[in-house]
Write a protein that holds these residues in place. Structure first.
Motif, PDB file in Angstrom:
ATOM      1  N   THR A  40       0.953  -1.257  -0.002  1.00  0.00           N
ATOM      2  CA  THR A  40      -0.200   0.048  -0.111  1.00  0.00           C
ATOM      3  C   THR A  40       0.890   1.222   0.048  1.00  0.00           C
ATOM      4  O   THR A  40       0.565   2.184  -0.862  1.00  0.00           O
ATOM      5  CB  THR A  40      -0.995  -0.039   1.232  1.00  0.00           C
ATOM      6  OG1 THR A  40      -1.730  -1.300   1.046  1.00  0.00           O
ATOM      7  CG2 THR A  40      -1.903   1.153   1.262  1.00  0.00           C
ATOM      8  N   THR A 124     -11.668   0.643   4.930  1.00  0.00           N
ATOM      9  CA  THR A 124     -10.499   0.395   4.417  1.00  0.00           C
ATOM     10  C   THR A 124     -10.017  -1.192   5.047  1.00  0.00           C
ATOM     11  O   THR A 124      -8.773  -1.631   4.919  1.00  0.00           O
ATOM     12  CB  THR A 124      -9.295   1.163   5.526  1.00  0.00           C
ATOM     13  OG1 THR A 124      -9.741   0.920   6.870  1.00  0.00           O
ATOM     14  CG2 THR A 124      -9.845   2.755   5.417  1.00  0.00           C
ATOM     15  N   GLN A 125     -11.075  -1.887   5.199  1.00  0.00           N
ATOM     16  CA  GLN A 125     -10.615  -3.409   5.417  1.00  0.00           C
ATOM     17  C   GLN A 125     -11.801  -4.283   4.913  1.00  0.00           C
ATOM     18  O   GLN A 125     -12.724  -3.762   4.407  1.00  0.00           O
ATOM     19  CB  GLN A 125     -10.551  -3.348   7.332  1.00  0.00           C
ATOM     20  CG  GLN A 125     -11.945  -2.796   7.954  1.00  0.00           C
ATOM     21  CD  GLN A 125     -11.346  -2.742   9.403  1.00  0.00           C
ATOM     22  OE1 GLN A 125     -10.528  -2.889   9.723  1.00  0.00           O
ATOM     23  NE2 GLN A 125     -12.627  -2.362  10.008  1.00  0.00           N
ATOM     24  N   ARG A 129     -11.752  -2.962   1.384  1.00  0.00           N
ATOM     25  CA  ARG A 129     -10.430  -2.933   0.980  1.00  0.00           C
ATOM     26  C   ARG A 129     -10.239  -3.420  -0.410  1.00  0.00           C
ATOM     27  O   ARG A 129      -9.503  -3.055  -1.320  1.00  0.00           O
ATOM     28  CB  ARG A 129      -9.417  -3.537   2.014  1.00  0.00           C
ATOM     29  CG  ARG A 129      -8.002  -3.529   1.608  1.00  0.00           C
ATOM     30  CD  ARG A 129      -7.243  -4.332   2.771  1.00  0.00           C
ATOM     31  NE  ARG A 129      -5.756  -4.556   2.228  1.00  0.00           N
ATOM     32  CZ  ARG A 129      -4.840  -3.548   2.273  1.00  0.00           C
ATOM     33  NH1 ARG A 129      -5.120  -2.249   2.653  1.00  0.00           N
ATOM     34  NH2 ARG A 129      -3.489  -3.821   1.825  1.00  0.00           N
ATOM     35  N   TRP A 130     -10.931  -4.899  -0.410  1.00  0.00           N
ATOM     36  CA  TRP A 130     -10.750  -5.174  -1.958  1.00  0.00           C
ATOM     37  C   TRP A 130     -11.425  -4.626  -2.915  1.00  0.00           C
ATOM     38  O   TRP A 130     -10.768  -4.371  -4.080  1.00  0.00           O
ATOM     39  CB  TRP A 130     -11.458  -6.774  -1.596  1.00  0.00           C
ATOM     40  CG  TRP A 130     -11.116  -7.606  -2.866  1.00  0.00           C
ATOM     41  CD1 TRP A 130     -10.281  -8.538  -2.945  1.00  0.00           C
ATOM     42  CD2 TRP A 130     -12.121  -7.821  -4.024  1.00  0.00           C
ATOM     43  NE1 TRP A 130     -10.368  -9.336  -4.097  1.00  0.00           N
ATOM     44  CE2 TRP A 130     -11.571  -8.866  -4.647  1.00  0.00           C
ATOM     45  CE3 TRP A 130     -13.178  -7.239  -4.575  1.00  0.00           C
ATOM     46  CZ2 TRP A 130     -11.938  -9.121  -6.233  1.00  0.00           C
ATOM     47  CZ3 TRP A 130     -13.696  -7.512  -5.854  1.00  0.00           C
ATOM     48  CH2 TRP A 130     -13.189  -8.327  -6.501  1.00  0.00           C
ATOM     49  N   THR A 132     -11.403  -1.452  -3.018  1.00  0.00           N
ATOM     50  CA  THR A 132     -10.677  -0.301  -3.340  1.00  0.00           C
ATOM     51  C   THR A 132      -9.306  -0.650  -4.101  1.00  0.00           C
ATOM     52  O   THR A 132      -8.964   0.143  -5.009  1.00  0.00           O
ATOM     53  CB  THR A 132     -10.111   0.390  -1.995  1.00  0.00           C
ATOM     54  OG1 THR A 132     -11.157   0.596  -1.595  1.00  0.00           O
ATOM     55  CG2 THR A 132      -9.163   1.563  -2.390  1.00  0.00           C
ATOM     56  N   SER A 164      -5.362   5.016  -1.715  1.00  0.00           N
ATOM     57  CA  SER A 164      -4.353   4.207  -1.251  1.00  0.00           C
ATOM     58  C   SER A 164      -3.814   4.859   0.451  1.00  0.00           C
ATOM     59  O   SER A 164      -3.610   4.248   1.071  1.00  0.00           O
ATOM     60  CB  SER A 164      -3.183   4.126  -2.293  1.00  0.00           C
ATOM     61  OG  SER A 164      -2.746   5.491  -2.514  1.00  0.00           O
ATOM     62  N   LEU A 167      -6.246   3.689   2.649  1.00  0.00           N
ATOM     63  CA  LEU A 167      -5.982   2.348   3.047  1.00  0.00           C
ATOM     64  C   LEU A 167      -4.591   2.318   4.006  1.00  0.00           C
ATOM     65  O   LEU A 167      -4.621   1.752   4.894  1.00  0.00           O
ATOM     66  CB  LEU A 167      -5.672   1.363   1.986  1.00  0.00           C
ATOM     67  CG  LEU A 167      -6.679   1.217   0.934  1.00  0.00           C
ATOM     68  CD1 LEU A 167      -6.171   0.301  -0.025  1.00  0.00           C
ATOM     69  CD2 LEU A 167      -7.896   0.504   1.702  1.00  0.00           C
ATOM     70  N   ARG A 170      -5.628   4.139   7.262  1.00  0.00           N
ATOM     71  CA  ARG A 170      -6.854   3.491   7.696  1.00  0.00           C
ATOM     72  C   ARG A 170      -7.824   4.632   7.984  1.00  0.00           C
ATOM     73  O   ARG A 170      -8.727   4.699   8.953  1.00  0.00           O
ATOM     74  CB  ARG A 170      -6.708   2.831   9.191  1.00  0.00           C
ATOM     75  CG  ARG A 170      -5.650   1.382   8.965  1.00  0.00           C
ATOM     76  CD  ARG A 170      -5.193   0.911  10.358  1.00  0.00           C
ATOM     77  NE  ARG A 170      -4.556  -0.258   9.787  1.00  0.00           N
ATOM     78  CZ  ARG A 170      -3.196  -0.131   9.965  1.00  0.00           C
ATOM     79  NH1 ARG A 170      -2.533   1.012  10.079  1.00  0.00           N
ATOM     80  NH2 ARG A 170      -2.386  -1.137   9.492  1.00  0.00           N
ATOM     81  N   VAL A 175     -10.971   7.590   1.258  1.00  0.00           N
ATOM     82  CA  VAL A 175     -11.340   6.454   0.269  1.00  0.00           C
ATOM     83  C   VAL A 175     -12.617   6.613  -0.151  1.00  0.00           C
ATOM     84  O   VAL A 175     -13.021   6.636  -1.327  1.00  0.00           O
ATOM     85  CB  VAL A 175     -11.354   4.909   1.207  1.00  0.00           C
ATOM     86  CG1 VAL A 175     -12.167   3.923   0.105  1.00  0.00           C
ATOM     87  CG2 VAL A 175     -10.103   4.533   1.650  1.00  0.00           C
TER      88      VAL A 175
END
Length: 194
Positions: A40, A124-125, A129-130, A132, A164, A167, A170, A175
């Motif tokens: 990241t 962010t998780q 996250r996937w 993003t 990014s 991410l 966090r 995002v």
């Protein structure tokens, strides 16, 4: 070397400046500075270079697009270490030009560091996250054929940097802003094609 607990843009810029202390700096030099587990931060770093004046250097947007797509795809697949093709790692440019870009980015990056914290972490998780990372794979694919359009790659780099950075720190606010810009871009493109 950047550790998992290091989540500031200024530390990223310091790492790039350290890698560019000679006359020429290669992608391999920068990668060595950050280690092979920093996916990241490395995507963030490459996208930030596109927001800087380096985006006007012919070939830089294409190389950055390749790096971002390859790294984001690896992150999607759950790969634990970074891999880049040797021809990408050998790419180099004037270290003075890189140091100038780093200097140019310090003020805006310091501002972002001061205004980021853990917020909307669900963005962010996990699945988000996937999603993003998937955007980070798809969005840069348009950069190489449109590299000559002024500010096109800088705009794309800004979007990937927001995603990014969110991410990396966090901070789901960044995002979310990245998602909004992607949504507006897709809407504008569809309207233009109709």
């Amino acid at each position: 070397m950047i550790r998992e607990t290091d989540h500031t843009l200024m530390l990223l810029l310091d790492g790039v400046a350290h890698a560019a202390r000679g006359e020429v700096v290669s992608v391999a030099d920068v990668l060595a500075e950050f280690g092979d587990r920093a996916v990241t931060p490395f995507i963030l770093l490459v996208s930030l270079l596109l927001v800087s004046p380096l985006s006007g250097v012919p070939g830089v947007p294409t190389i950055c697009a390749v790096i971002i797509v390859v790294l984001a795809a690896q992150a999607l697949l759950g790969r634990g270490t970074l891999w880049l093709p040797e021809w990408v790692k050998r790419r180099s440019m004037s270290a003075a030009r890189v140091r100038k870009a780093v200097s140019w980015m310090r003020k805006p990056c310091a501002f972002l560091d001061r205004h980021s914290r853990a917020r909307l972490r669900f963005l962010t998780q996990g699945l988000m996250r996937w999603v993003t990372l998937l955007i980070c794979v798809i969005f840069p694919l348009s950069w190489p054929p449109l590299e000559m359009l002024p500010f096109f790659s800088s705009f794309g780099g800004l979007v990937i940097a927001l995603l990014s950075f969110g991410l990396f720190t966090r901070d789901g606010i960044y995002v979310l802003v990245g998602y909004l810009i992607v949504g507006l871009s897709v809407t504008a493109t569809v309207i233009a094609l109709i």
